[in-house]
Every structure is written in C-alpha cells, then in structure tokens.
Design a protein around this motif. Sequence first.
Motif, PDB file in Angstrom:
ATOM      1  N   LEU A  44      58.143  36.283  33.965  1.00  0.00           N
ATOM      2  CA  LEU A  44      57.157  36.447  32.894  1.00  0.00           C
ATOM      3  C   LEU A  44      55.824  35.786  33.253  1.00  0.00           C
ATOM      4  N   TRP A  45      55.856  34.611  33.889  1.00  0.00           N
ATOM      5  CA  TRP A  45      54.617  33.956  34.314  1.00  0.00           C
ATOM      6  C   TRP A  45      53.862  34.813  35.329  1.00  0.00           C
ATOM      7  N   ILE A  46      54.566  35.370  36.291  1.00  0.00           N
ATOM      8  CA  ILE A  46      53.931  36.217  37.304  1.00  0.00           C
ATOM      9  C   ILE A  46      53.355  37.475  36.648  1.00  0.00           C
ATOM     10  N   ALA A  47      54.139  38.119  35.798  1.00  0.00           N
ATOM     11  CA  ALA A  47      53.668  39.327  35.119  1.00  0.00           C
ATOM     12  C   ALA A  47      52.459  39.028  34.238  1.00  0.00           C
ATOM     13  N   GLY A  48      52.492  37.924  33.530  1.00  0.00           N
ATOM     14  CA  GLY A  48      51.358  37.548  32.684  1.00  0.00           C
ATOM     15  C   GLY A  48      50.102  37.268  33.498  1.00  0.00           C
ATOM     16  N   GLY A  49      50.264  36.584  34.633  1.00  0.00           N
ATOM     17  CA  GLY A  49      49.114  36.316  35.488  1.00  0.00           C
ATOM     18  C   GLY A  49      48.501  37.586  36.047  1.00  0.00           C
ATOM     19  N   LEU A  50      49.355  38.516  36.459  1.00  0.00           N
ATOM     20  CA  LEU A  50      48.853  39.796  36.957  1.00  0.00           C
ATOM     21  C   LEU A  50      48.171  40.595  35.848  1.00  0.00           C
ATOM     22  N   PHE A  51      48.723  40.534  34.640  1.00  0.00           N
ATOM     23  CA  PHE A  51      48.126  41.245  33.511  1.00  0.00           C
ATOM     24  C   PHE A  51      46.745  40.691  33.178  1.00  0.00           C
ATOM     25  N   VAL A  52      46.627  39.372  33.119  1.00  0.00           N
ATOM     26  CA  VAL A  52      45.328  38.745  32.813  1.00  0.00           C
ATOM     27  C   VAL A  52      44.311  39.060  33.911  1.00  0.00           C
ATOM     28  N   THR A  53      44.745  39.031  35.175  1.00  0.00           N
ATOM     29  CA  THR A  53      43.853  39.358  36.282  1.00  0.00           C
ATOM     30  C   THR A  53      43.394  40.809  36.208  1.00  0.00           C
ATOM     31  N   ALA A  54      44.298  41.708  35.848  1.00  0.00           N
ATOM     32  CA  ALA A  54      43.937  43.121  35.707  1.00  0.00           C
ATOM     33  C   ALA A  54      42.937  43.317  34.565  1.00  0.00           C
ATOM     34  N   LEU A  55      43.140  42.628  33.442  1.00  0.00           N
ATOM     35  CA  LEU A  55      42.183  42.724  32.334  1.00  0.00           C
ATOM     36  C   LEU A  55      40.804  42.202  32.741  1.00  0.00           C
ATOM     37  N   PHE A  56      40.779  41.101  33.497  1.00  0.00           N
ATOM     38  CA  PHE A  56      39.518  40.542  33.976  1.00  0.00           C
ATOM     39  C   PHE A  56      38.805  41.535  34.896  1.00  0.00           C
ATOM     40  N   ALA A  57      39.541  42.147  35.816  1.00  0.00           N
ATOM     41  CA  ALA A  57      38.945  43.120  36.735  1.00  0.00           C
ATOM     42  C   ALA A  57      38.443  44.351  35.974  1.00  0.00           C
ATOM     43  N   PHE A  58      39.203  44.799  34.982  1.00  0.00           N
ATOM     44  CA  PHE A  58      38.792  45.942  34.164  1.00  0.00           C
ATOM     45  C   PHE A  58      37.505  45.630  33.398  1.00  0.00           C
ATOM     46  N   GLY A  59      37.438  44.452  32.789  1.00  0.00           N
ATOM     47  CA  GLY A  59      36.225  44.051  32.068  1.00  0.00           C
ATOM     48  C   GLY A  59      35.025  43.933  32.996  1.00  0.00           C
ATOM     49  N   LEU A  60      35.239  43.383  34.166  1.00  0.00           N
ATOM     50  CA  LEU A  60      34.156  43.265  35.137  1.00  0.00           C
ATOM     51  C   LEU A  60      33.668  44.640  35.576  1.00  0.00           C
ATOM     52  N   ALA A  61      34.588  45.573  35.757  1.00  0.00           N
ATOM     53  CA  ALA A  61      34.201  46.941  36.123  1.00  0.00           C
ATOM     54  C   ALA A  61      33.383  47.594  35.018  1.00  0.00           C
ATOM     55  N   LEU A  62      33.738  47.356  33.761  1.00  0.00           N
ATOM     56  CA  LEU A  62      32.964  47.918  32.645  1.00  0.00           C
ATOM     57  C   LEU A  62      31.569  47.323  32.588  1.00  0.00           C
ATOM     58  N   ILE A  63      31.441  46.035  32.890  1.00  0.00           N
ATOM     59  CA  ILE A  63      30.125  45.397  32.893  1.00  0.00           C
ATOM     60  C   ILE A  63      29.257  45.976  34.001  1.00  0.00           C
ATOM     61  N   VAL A  64      29.826  46.135  35.192  1.00  0.00           N
ATOM     62  CA  VAL A  64      29.062  46.679  36.309  1.00  0.00           C
ATOM     63  C   VAL A  64      28.696  48.131  36.049  1.00  0.00           C
ATOM     64  N   LYS A  65      29.599  48.893  35.447  1.00  0.00           N
ATOM     65  CA  LYS A  65      29.329  50.298  35.149  1.00  0.00           C
ATOM     66  C   LYS A  65      28.208  50.435  34.126  1.00  0.00           C
ATOM     67  N   GLY A  66      28.127  49.510  33.201  1.00  0.00           N
ATOM     68  CA  GLY A  66      27.131  49.590  32.138  1.00  0.00           C
ATOM     69  C   GLY A  66      25.726  49.206  32.560  1.00  0.00           C
ATOM     70  N   ARG A  67      25.559  48.611  33.720  1.00  0.00           N
ATOM     71  CA  ARG A  67      24.221  48.233  34.181  1.00  0.00           C
ATOM     72  C   ARG A  67      23.405  49.464  34.539  1.00  0.00           C
ATOM     73  N   ARG A  68      22.088  49.342  34.331  1.00  0.00           N
ATOM     74  CA  ARG A  68      21.196  50.419  34.722  1.00  0.00           C
ATOM     75  C   ARG A  68      21.065  50.440  36.227  1.00  0.00           C
ATOM     76  N   ARG A  69      21.041  51.603  36.782  1.00  0.00           N
ATOM     77  CA  ARG A  69      20.863  51.743  38.223  1.00  0.00           C
ATOM     78  C   ARG A  69      19.388  51.606  38.559  1.00  0.00           C
ATOM     79  N   PRO A  70      19.096  50.982  39.698  1.00  0.00           N
ATOM     80  CA  PRO A  70      17.689  50.898  40.109  1.00  0.00           C
ATOM     81  C   PRO A  70      17.188  52.282  40.517  1.00  0.00           C
ATOM     82  N   PRO A  71      15.894  52.531  40.364  1.00  0.00           N
ATOM     83  CA  PRO A  71      15.377  53.849  40.738  1.00  0.00           C
ATOM     84  C   PRO A  71      15.516  54.077  42.241  1.00  0.00           C
TER      85      PRO A  71
END
Length: 125
Positions: A44-71
Amino acid sequence: MKRNVTVYGLFGFAALLLLCAGGYALNALHTVLELRYGAVAASLWIAGGLFVTALFAFGLALIVKGRRRPPRPAATAALAAAPLAAKLIGSRLSWRMAVAGGIVVLGAILGRQIVAGGESDDEEA
C-alpha cells in the motif's frame, strides 16, 4: 543519419536501464517496508507513493500545457515580409526583378530568424 540512430538508440537503452533501476529500487524499498510493517502495508505504501507521483506529474503536465507558446520566428518573419512579397507578385516586373525581390524576401525572413535567436520548431513533441 547513422549517428542519430546510434545516439537515439543509446538514449533508449539508458531509459530502459533507468526503468530497471527504478524497479529494483522499488523492490528494495518494498522489502524494507515489508520487514518493518508487513507485506500488505508495504504494498500500500508503494502504491500510494506511485499514485501521488503520478498525480504530481499529471498536474505538472496540465500547467505546462496551459502556458502560452512563444511566437515562432518564422511565422513572424513571414508576416513581416508579406507586404513586400504581395507588392512584387502584384506588379508587372521582369523576371530579374522578381528573382531579386524573392531574394530580398528570403533575406528578410532569414534575417529575422537569426535576430530572433534561430530557434527551431523541433522542440514540440
């Protein structure tokens, strides 16, 4: 071409080794946690750690996706050179003047790319 294949092959091999090392590290962590807390709690500790890491990576991807692209420098340069190109295409000029105008337009596009830093569009994935 052959050099690029070799480089990317080595990158792929390094990524595979990193995945294997991560798996062994998780197995060792599971063993340590199993000795201390029991098999179910360790899993359960390993699964929970992987789950939290996956949520962090998903949130980071959403933040990067939401940024405006430079011209893009090429698009900006093309827009800057468009009036000159339209003037050259619309007027009745000799072929020499058309070639000279094309060289001027190409020079304007390349010059703006060089001044803008010459970034390539290969960064998108």
